[in-house]
Scaffold this motif. Structure first.
Motif, PDB file in Angstrom:
ATOM      1  N   ILE A   1       0.855  -1.188   0.000  1.00  0.00           N
ATOM      2  CA  ILE A   1       0.000   0.000   0.000  1.00  0.00           C
ATOM      3  C   ILE A   1       0.896   1.245   0.000  1.00  0.00           C
ATOM      4  O   ILE A   1       1.558   1.533   1.005  1.00  0.00           O
ATOM      5  CB  ILE A   1      -0.916   0.026   1.233  1.00  0.00           C
ATOM      6  CG1 ILE A   1      -1.741  -1.275   1.320  1.00  0.00           C
ATOM      7  CG2 ILE A   1      -1.830   1.240   1.206  1.00  0.00           C
ATOM      8  CD1 ILE A   1      -2.474  -1.443   2.633  1.00  0.00           C
ATOM      9  N   PRO A   2       0.967   1.982  -1.102  1.00  0.00           N
ATOM     10  CA  PRO A   2       1.801   3.196  -1.137  1.00  0.00           C
ATOM     11  C   PRO A   2       1.195   4.312  -0.309  1.00  0.00           C
ATOM     12  O   PRO A   2      -0.032   4.458  -0.228  1.00  0.00           O
ATOM     13  CB  PRO A   2       1.834   3.558  -2.621  1.00  0.00           C
ATOM     14  CG  PRO A   2       0.581   2.969  -3.183  1.00  0.00           C
ATOM     15  CD  PRO A   2       0.294   1.732  -2.388  1.00  0.00           C
ATOM     16  N   LEU A   3       2.065   5.103   0.323  1.00  0.00           N
ATOM     17  CA  LEU A   3       1.632   6.288   1.063  1.00  0.00           C
ATOM     18  C   LEU A   3       1.983   7.516   0.226  1.00  0.00           C
ATOM     19  O   LEU A   3       3.152   7.837   0.038  1.00  0.00           O
ATOM     20  CB  LEU A   3       2.337   6.358   2.428  1.00  0.00           C
ATOM     21  CG  LEU A   3       2.064   5.206   3.398  1.00  0.00           C
ATOM     22  CD1 LEU A   3       2.954   5.345   4.636  1.00  0.00           C
ATOM     23  CD2 LEU A   3       0.607   5.194   3.806  1.00  0.00           C
ATOM     24  N   LEU A   4       0.972   8.183  -0.277  1.00  0.00           N
ATOM     25  CA  LEU A   4       1.205   9.326  -1.151  1.00  0.00           C
ATOM     26  C   LEU A   4       1.801  10.491  -0.363  1.00  0.00           C
ATOM     27  O   LEU A   4       1.448  10.722   0.796  1.00  0.00           O
ATOM     28  CB  LEU A   4      -0.098   9.768  -1.810  1.00  0.00           C
ATOM     29  CG  LEU A   4      -0.813   8.722  -2.676  1.00  0.00           C
ATOM     30  CD1 LEU A   4      -2.058   9.332  -3.294  1.00  0.00           C
ATOM     31  CD2 LEU A   4       0.113   8.184  -3.743  1.00  0.00           C
TER      32      LEU A   4
ATOM     33  N   ASP B   1      15.394  15.196  -3.551  1.00  0.00           N
ATOM     34  CA  ASP B   1      15.916  15.469  -4.886  1.00  0.00           C
ATOM     35  C   ASP B   1      15.944  14.201  -5.726  1.00  0.00           C
ATOM     36  O   ASP B   1      15.621  14.211  -6.918  1.00  0.00           O
ATOM     37  CB  ASP B   1      17.331  16.065  -4.785  1.00  0.00           C
ATOM     38  CG  ASP B   1      17.305  17.444  -4.137  1.00  0.00           C
ATOM     39  OD1 ASP B   1      16.217  18.074  -4.159  1.00  0.00           O
ATOM     40  OD2 ASP B   1      18.355  17.881  -3.611  1.00  0.00           O
ATOM     41  N   THR B   2      16.353  13.112  -5.069  1.00  0.00           N
ATOM     42  CA  THR B   2      16.407  11.840  -5.779  1.00  0.00           C
ATOM     43  C   THR B   2      15.013  11.425  -6.231  1.00  0.00           C
ATOM     44  O   THR B   2      14.820  10.952  -7.347  1.00  0.00           O
ATOM     45  CB  THR B   2      17.001  10.741  -4.867  1.00  0.00           C
ATOM     46  OG1 THR B   2      18.243  11.188  -4.363  1.00  0.00           O
ATOM     47  CG2 THR B   2      17.161   9.444  -5.624  1.00  0.00           C
ATOM     48  N   GLN B   3      14.043  11.641  -5.338  1.00  0.00           N
ATOM     49  CA  GLN B   3      12.649  11.330  -5.679  1.00  0.00           C
ATOM     50  C   GLN B   3      12.218  12.101  -6.912  1.00  0.00           C
ATOM     51  O   GLN B   3      11.611  11.553  -7.820  1.00  0.00           O
ATOM     52  CB  GLN B   3      11.726  11.704  -4.516  1.00  0.00           C
ATOM     53  CG  GLN B   3      11.508  10.580  -3.523  1.00  0.00           C
ATOM     54  CD  GLN B   3      10.416  10.970  -2.538  1.00  0.00           C
ATOM     55  OE1 GLN B   3       9.979  12.117  -2.492  1.00  0.00           O
ATOM     56  NE2 GLN B   3       9.999  10.032  -1.747  1.00  0.00           N
TER      57      GLN B   3
ATOM     58  N   GLN C   1       2.965   8.648  -9.197  1.00  0.00           N
ATOM     59  CA  GLN C   1       2.660   9.500  -8.051  1.00  0.00           C
ATOM     60  C   GLN C   1       3.847   9.499  -7.091  1.00  0.00           C
ATOM     61  O   GLN C   1       4.526   8.486  -6.933  1.00  0.00           O
ATOM     62  CB  GLN C   1       1.403   9.002  -7.321  1.00  0.00           C
ATOM     63  CG  GLN C   1       0.139   9.083  -8.160  1.00  0.00           C
ATOM     64  CD  GLN C   1      -1.043   8.450  -7.449  1.00  0.00           C
ATOM     65  OE1 GLN C   1      -0.989   7.311  -7.025  1.00  0.00           O
ATOM     66  NE2 GLN C   1      -2.113   9.205  -7.311  1.00  0.00           N
ATOM     67  N   VAL C   2       4.078  10.643  -6.468  1.00  0.00           N
ATOM     68  CA  VAL C   2       5.160  10.740  -5.483  1.00  0.00           C
ATOM     69  C   VAL C   2       4.688  10.124  -4.179  1.00  0.00           C
ATOM     70  O   VAL C   2       3.645  10.497  -3.651  1.00  0.00           O
ATOM     71  CB  VAL C   2       5.560  12.213  -5.255  1.00  0.00           C
ATOM     72  CG1 VAL C   2       6.686  12.296  -4.231  1.00  0.00           C
ATOM     73  CG2 VAL C   2       5.978  12.860  -6.566  1.00  0.00           C
ATOM     74  N   CYS C   3       5.459   9.184  -3.679  1.00  0.00           N
ATOM     75  CA  CYS C   3       5.095   8.503  -2.439  1.00  0.00           C
ATOM     76  C   CYS C   3       6.116   8.806  -1.346  1.00  0.00           C
ATOM     77  O   CYS C   3       7.306   8.964  -1.618  1.00  0.00           O
ATOM     78  CB  CYS C   3       5.020   6.990  -2.655  1.00  0.00           C
ATOM     79  SG  CYS C   3       3.692   6.508  -3.764  1.00  0.00           S
ATOM     80  N   SER C   4       5.621   8.903  -0.130  1.00  0.00           N
ATOM     81  CA  SER C   4       6.495   9.173   1.005  1.00  0.00           C
ATOM     82  C   SER C   4       6.822   7.908   1.777  1.00  0.00           C
ATOM     83  O   SER C   4       7.543   7.944   2.765  1.00  0.00           O
ATOM     84  CB  SER C   4       5.814  10.183   1.944  1.00  0.00           C
ATOM     85  OG  SER C   4       4.564   9.671   2.369  1.00  0.00           O
ATOM     86  N   GLY C   5       6.297   6.782   1.340  1.00  0.00           N
ATOM     87  CA  GLY C   5       6.556   5.525   2.017  1.00  0.00           C
ATOM     88  C   GLY C   5       5.546   4.484   1.596  1.00  0.00           C
ATOM     89  O   GLY C   5       4.803   4.672   0.620  1.00  0.00           O
TER      90      GLY C   5
END
Length: 446
Positions: A188-191, A405-407, A271-275
Motif C-alpha cells: 500500500i503506497p503512502l502518497l 531530490d532523488t525522488q 505519483q510521489v510517495c512518502s513511504g
C-alpha cells in the motif's frame, strides 16, 4: 408470513437464568446465521455491565437510560469474535411487566444503531438477495412470555413484523466447516500528498482494493470448482453413526486473479510517495454453514467474508493498540515492523462451531479468558485456546527526508520514460522518414 428462528435449546435456560439475576431489565445480543429458508440462533450473550453496575446486579430503572452506544460497541467487539457465516442477527431484552410496553421501541433503536456501526466497518457489500431482517426478542421476567419481531435494517422506516421463535436441541452440533489459509502480500503506497501519514486510512483504502480481489477469486472446495446453486455436500458421503458435536470439514483453496481480463483497460499513474505499508503473512480463515442442504454459494460467501473481515479486524486492533500505547499523534515517521495479532479459536459447549479471537504475542491466556467472559459470557480453559497460525507482520517503510531530490529525479525520469513510450510510434515514424530521405539523397548523388 414472518420469519422463523430455530433456536439452540440451551438459550432458553440462559435467558431464564438472566431473568432471575438482573432486575428490572437486561439486554443482550443474538448470534447465529441467516439463510433464505430459515434462520438459526446458536448463542445469546448479555450486554456486559459497566463499571458502576458491576457491584450489584441492577440496571437503571427506566428504559430511557439504556446506553445504545455501549450496546453497539459490544456488538462491534463480538462481531470480531465470530467466524465466517455467523453474525449478530438480533438483540433481546428481559424486562419486568412495567417496562414491557416500551421494550420494542428500545429494541428497534438498538437494532438500527448496531447495523449502522457494523455497516460502517465492512469492506464488503451485502448481496441483493441477502436477508436484511434482524430479530428483536422481548422476554417478560415475570411470566417468561416471549415476543419475537423483526425489522428490515435496509429500510429506516421499517415497522415490526411478527416472527416465530422455536427451540431445537443440538441445533449446531454438526454444522459444516470450510477452512483455508490465504497468503497475504499487500503493498500500500503512502502518497506524499496524504496529510500526516494517516496510516489507518491508507491501510483501509488498500484493504478495500484487496477485498475486491478476494470477491473475484475462484474457490476450490476439496479440489473442485462447484456451481453456485449446487448443494455443498453433493457427491460427498454424509457422516454416519454418532454425529454429536462433529464437524464435516471442507478444505478450500483460494485462487486470486493475477491481472484483469483483456476487456478491462488499465492506466499507469506516476505519483510521489512518502513511504509504503506492507502486509505479509498467512492468515487462517474459517466459515461455518448450517447442515440443512446448504448451497455452495452460501458457503463460499461466508468464507470470502471471513477472509476479508479477519485481516481488516486485525489491522483495526493493531491501530487501536498503537493509539493506546503510543498516542494518536505520533510525529516521528520511521521504518517500523508491527506484528498483527494472531487468530485463535475456542469451542463452546454443545456445538461444533468454534468462536474466534485475536491475541498479541505478549498477551497471556488469562487476558483472553477475561475477554471471553466479558464479551461472550463464557468461561474458557487454557487447553481450549487453539492458536491457528504463525505471526503476520505490517512493515511501514518511509522515504527519508534527504532523498527529496532523488525522488524528483526519479519522478522526472519515470515521466519522461512514459512519455517516450507513449510517443514511440511517432519517434519510430520520424526516424524512418529521416533515414529514407538520407538514403534517397545518397542514391541520387551517386
Amino acid at each position: 408470513m414472518g420469519r422463523t428462528y430455530f433456536v439452540e435449546e440451551a438459550i432458553g435456560q440462559y435467558l431464564s437464568d438472566l431473568s432471575t439475576k438482573f432486575k428490572p431489565y437486561v439486554t443482550g445480543l443474538l448470534i447465529g446465521q441467516c439463510s433464505s429458508q430459515r434462520d438459526y440462533v446458536i448463542r445469546a450473550v448479555r450486554t456486559p455491565p459497566k463499571e458502576e453496575q458491576k457491584e450489584g446486579n441492577t440496571s437503571p430503572s427506566k428504559l430511557e437510560s439504556i446506553d445504545e452506544e455501549w450496546i453497539t460497541a459490544h456488538a462491534s467487539q463480538v462481531s470480531r469474535m465470530l467466524p465466517g457465516g455467523l453474525l449478530v442477527l438480533g438483540v433481546f431484552i428481559i424486562a419486568t411487566p412495567e417496562l414491557s410496553k416500551d421494550s420494542q421501541n428500545a429494541l428497534r433503536r438498538i437494532i438500527f444503531s448496531i447495523e449502522k456501526s457494523l455497516t460502517k466497518r465492512r469492506l464488503w457489500k451485502p448481496a441483493e438477495e441477502e436477508v436484511s431482517d434482524r430479530a428483536a426478542l422481548q422476554v417478560c421476567s415475570a411470566t417468561k412470555k416471549i415476543v419475537c419481531r423483526t425489522y428490515d435494517v435496509q429500510d429506516p422506516k421499517s415497522s415490526a413484523k411478527p416472527a416465530d421463535w422455536k427451540y431445537q436441541s443440538a441445533l449446531s452440533a454438526s454444522w459444516l466447516s470450510l477452512d483455508c489459509t490465504v497468503n497475504v502480500n499487500i503493498h500500500i503506497p503512502l502518497l506524499a500528498t496524504s496529510p500526516n501519514h494517516d496510516l489507518e486510512k491508507n491501510t483501509k483504502n488498500g484493504l478495500n482494493r484487496w477485498s475486491k480481489q478476494i470477491e473475484d477469486s475462484v474457490f476450490l472446495i476439496n479440489g473442485q470448482v462447484k456451481d453456485d446453486d449446487t448443494e455443498l455436500l453433493e457427491g460427498q458421503k454424509k457422516l454416519r453413526g454418532n454425529t454429536q458435536y462433529s464437524t464435516q470439514i471442507s478444505d478450500v483453496k483460494v485462487l486470486t486473479q493475477l491481472s484483469q481480463g483483456s476487456s478491462h483497460r488499465s492506466t499507469a499513474t506516476v505519483q510521489v510517495c512518502s513511504g509504503s505499508i506492507n502486509l505479509k503473512g498467512a492468515v487462517k480463515c474459517r466459515a461455518y454453514v448450517h447442515n440443512n442442504k446448504p448451497k455452495v454459494k452460501e458457503a463460499v460467501q461466508a468464507l470470502k467474508r471471513d477472509i476479508i473481515n479477519t485481516l481488516n479486524d486485525r489491522c483495526e486492533i493493531l491501530f487501536e493498540d498503537l493509539v493506546i500505547n503510543e498516542g494518536p499523534h505520533k510525529k516521528n515517521f520511521e521504518r517500523v515492523y508491527h506484528v498483527l495479532p494472531q487468530r485463535l479459536f475456542v469451542p463452546f459447549a454443545g456445538s461444533s462451531v468454534m468462536l474466534s479471537d485475536y491475541k498479541f504475542g505478549d498477551e497471556a491466556a488469562g487476558e483472553i479468558q477475561e475477554r471471553f467472559v466479558e464479551m461472550l459470557d463464557q468461561s474458557v480453559q487454557d487447553e481450549d485456546i487453539h492458536i491457528a497460525e504463525e505471526l503476520n507482520t505490517v512493515d511501514i517503510c518511509p522515504v527519508t527526508e534527504n532523498t527529496d531530490d532523488t525522488q524528483q529525479k526519479q519522478l522526472t525520469k519515470a515521466t519522461l520514460l512514459m512519455k517516450l513510450q507513449q510517443n514511440m510510434g511517432v519517434v519510430i515514424a520520424a526516424a524512418v522518414a529521416v533515414f529514407a530521405s538520407i538514403f534517397s539523397f545518397n542514391y541520387f548523388s551517386d
